[in-house]
Scaffold this motif. Sequence first.
Motif, PDB file in Angstrom:
ATOM      1  N   TRP A  42       0.815  -1.227   0.000  1.00 19.93           N
ATOM      2  CA  TRP A  42       0.000   0.000   0.000  1.00 19.93           C
ATOM      3  C   TRP A  42       0.847   1.276   0.000  1.00 19.93           C
ATOM      4  O   TRP A  42       0.347   2.354   0.286  1.00 19.93           O
ATOM      5  N   GLN A  43       2.129   1.143  -0.320  1.00 18.67           N
ATOM      6  CA  GLN A  43       3.028   2.297  -0.264  1.00 18.67           C
ATOM      7  C   GLN A  43       2.558   3.446  -1.151  1.00 18.67           C
ATOM      8  O   GLN A  43       2.810   4.618  -0.850  1.00 18.67           O
ATOM      9  N   LEU A  44       1.876   3.134  -2.241  1.00 16.02           N
ATOM     10  CA  LEU A  44       1.417   4.179  -3.150  1.00 16.02           C
ATOM     11  C   LEU A  44       0.415   5.132  -2.494  1.00 16.02           C
ATOM     12  O   LEU A  44       0.195   6.245  -2.986  1.00 16.02           O
ATOM     13  N   LEU A  45      -0.191   4.713  -1.390  1.00 15.48           N
ATOM     14  CA  LEU A  45      -1.199   5.539  -0.716  1.00 15.48           C
ATOM     15  C   LEU A  45      -0.590   6.503   0.305  1.00 15.48           C
ATOM     16  O   LEU A  45      -1.311   7.323   0.879  1.00 15.48           O
ATOM     17  N   GLU A  46       0.715   6.410   0.536  1.00  9.81           N
ATOM     18  CA  GLU A  46       1.343   7.263   1.558  1.00  9.81           C
ATOM     19  C   GLU A  46       1.162   8.747   1.245  1.00  9.81           C
ATOM     20  O   GLU A  46       0.886   9.553   2.141  1.00  9.81           O
ATOM     21  N   ARG A  47       1.302   9.109  -0.021  1.00  9.32           N
ATOM     22  CA  ARG A  47       1.166  10.519  -0.391  1.00  9.32           C
ATOM     23  C   ARG A  47      -0.253  11.022  -0.109  1.00  9.32           C
ATOM     24  O   ARG A  47      -0.430  12.136   0.382  1.00  9.32           O
ATOM     25  N   ASP A  48      -1.261  10.197  -0.402  1.00  4.21           N
ATOM     26  CA  ASP A  48      -2.655  10.597  -0.137  1.00  4.21           C
ATOM     27  C   ASP A  48      -2.900  10.750   1.364  1.00  4.21           C
ATOM     28  O   ASP A  48      -3.609  11.667   1.794  1.00  4.21           O
ATOM     29  N   ILE A  49      -2.304   9.855   2.159  1.00  2.20           N
ATOM     30  CA  ILE A  49      -2.465   9.926   3.615  1.00  2.20           C
ATOM     31  C   ILE A  49      -1.838  11.207   4.144  1.00  2.20           C
ATOM     32  O   ILE A  49      -2.423  11.915   4.974  1.00  2.20           O
ATOM     33  N   GLN A  50      -0.649  11.527   3.670  1.00  2.00           N
ATOM     34  CA  GLN A  50       0.016  12.753   4.118  1.00  2.00           C
ATOM     35  C   GLN A  50      -0.781  13.989   3.712  1.00  2.00           C
ATOM     36  O   GLN A  50      -0.904  14.940   4.500  1.00  2.00           O
ATOM     37  N   ALA A  51      -1.337  13.977   2.506  1.00  2.00           N
ATOM     38  CA  ALA A  51      -2.121  15.127   2.049  1.00  2.00           C
ATOM     39  C   ALA A  51      -3.360  15.317   2.924  1.00  2.00           C
ATOM     40  O   ALA A  51      -3.730  16.453   3.270  1.00  2.00           O
ATOM     41  N   LEU A  52      -4.002  14.225   3.298  1.00  2.00           N
ATOM     42  CA  LEU A  52      -5.184  14.314   4.168  1.00  2.00           C
ATOM     43  C   LEU A  52      -4.814  14.937   5.517  1.00  2.00           C
ATOM     44  O   LEU A  52      -5.526  15.817   6.029  1.00  2.00           O
ATOM     45  N   LEU A  53      -3.701  14.498   6.087  1.00  2.00           N
ATOM     46  CA  LEU A  53      -3.298  14.996   7.409  1.00  2.00           C
ATOM     47  C   LEU A  53      -2.816  16.441   7.346  1.00  2.00           C
ATOM     48  O   LEU A  53      -3.029  17.213   8.279  1.00  2.00           O
TER      49      LEU A  53
END
Length: 291
Positions: A42-53
């Motif tokens: 799921w590493q590709l989702l790290e950027r989306d998680i950071q953007a949400l936070l």
Amino acid sequence: MMYSMTGFGRNQTNFAGMDISVEINSVNRRNLEISVSLPREWQLLERDIQALLRGAFARGKLHVSIQAQPAAAESGFHWDEAGLDSSLRRLGEVAKRQGIDWPPGADALVRLAALNKVDVLLPGSDEISVPLMECVKLAAGELKDMRGTEGAALESDLKDRLSALRGGLTTIGEESSSTVPRYREILFQRLGQANLELDLNDERVLREIAIFADKCDISEEQTRLESHFDQFAECLAAGSPIGRKLEFILQEINREFNTIGSKSNNVEISRHVIEAKNEVERIREQIQNIE
């Protein structure tokens, strides 16, 4: 609303037979720092998680931990049945040629199954994206609520301490108003003890008193402090993010009290300045944790 920078949030969901948990903890930092620990798939989702936070928080060091494991109904031993069947057949042929008893016992079967163990496959990042991001969002919301609760307690404490500083400045002002008359009285006592008979309106005496009054005048510092106090209160009312601005205002407050202390020729004023600076230091420690 004012927020602190420390807190914890957690949420859990189930998807495709997997229990997925998201935990976010936060501590104070001058800027916003985010680290994310999640399965390799799921590493590709790290950027989306950071953007949400980054859209939810302005300051603090956030660590996100995402874990996935088979749900209770899916947990246990997973193996390649086709591989296990093939292994048993081939071992049976070897046993027959060597004259070894066959079939094997339960212990041998368990060992063979372990050799043919397979990892549970996680759903792909595209498949898990929506439920995982919702789980992160809910965990972030719990974290924000906790930071808000602590922030409200900090705000109440800071208002009390600001009130104490205002009271201290009022007392300093009252003491300051009697400083020059007291100096005039002491000056004439010393002149009298030295057998120097000078008139109260003697130019030299008046000049000495005027110089002293100018040196110990703190009216400008009082005015600036009142202004800084008002700015501090307005900042508290404005809500987060205000931590850096509060730090700057507090720095100016401390500077003005230092100036008053250096001008003071009054023991009581010096004592109240020390008390005020102690209060400023307590405030400084508190605002280190404000977003």
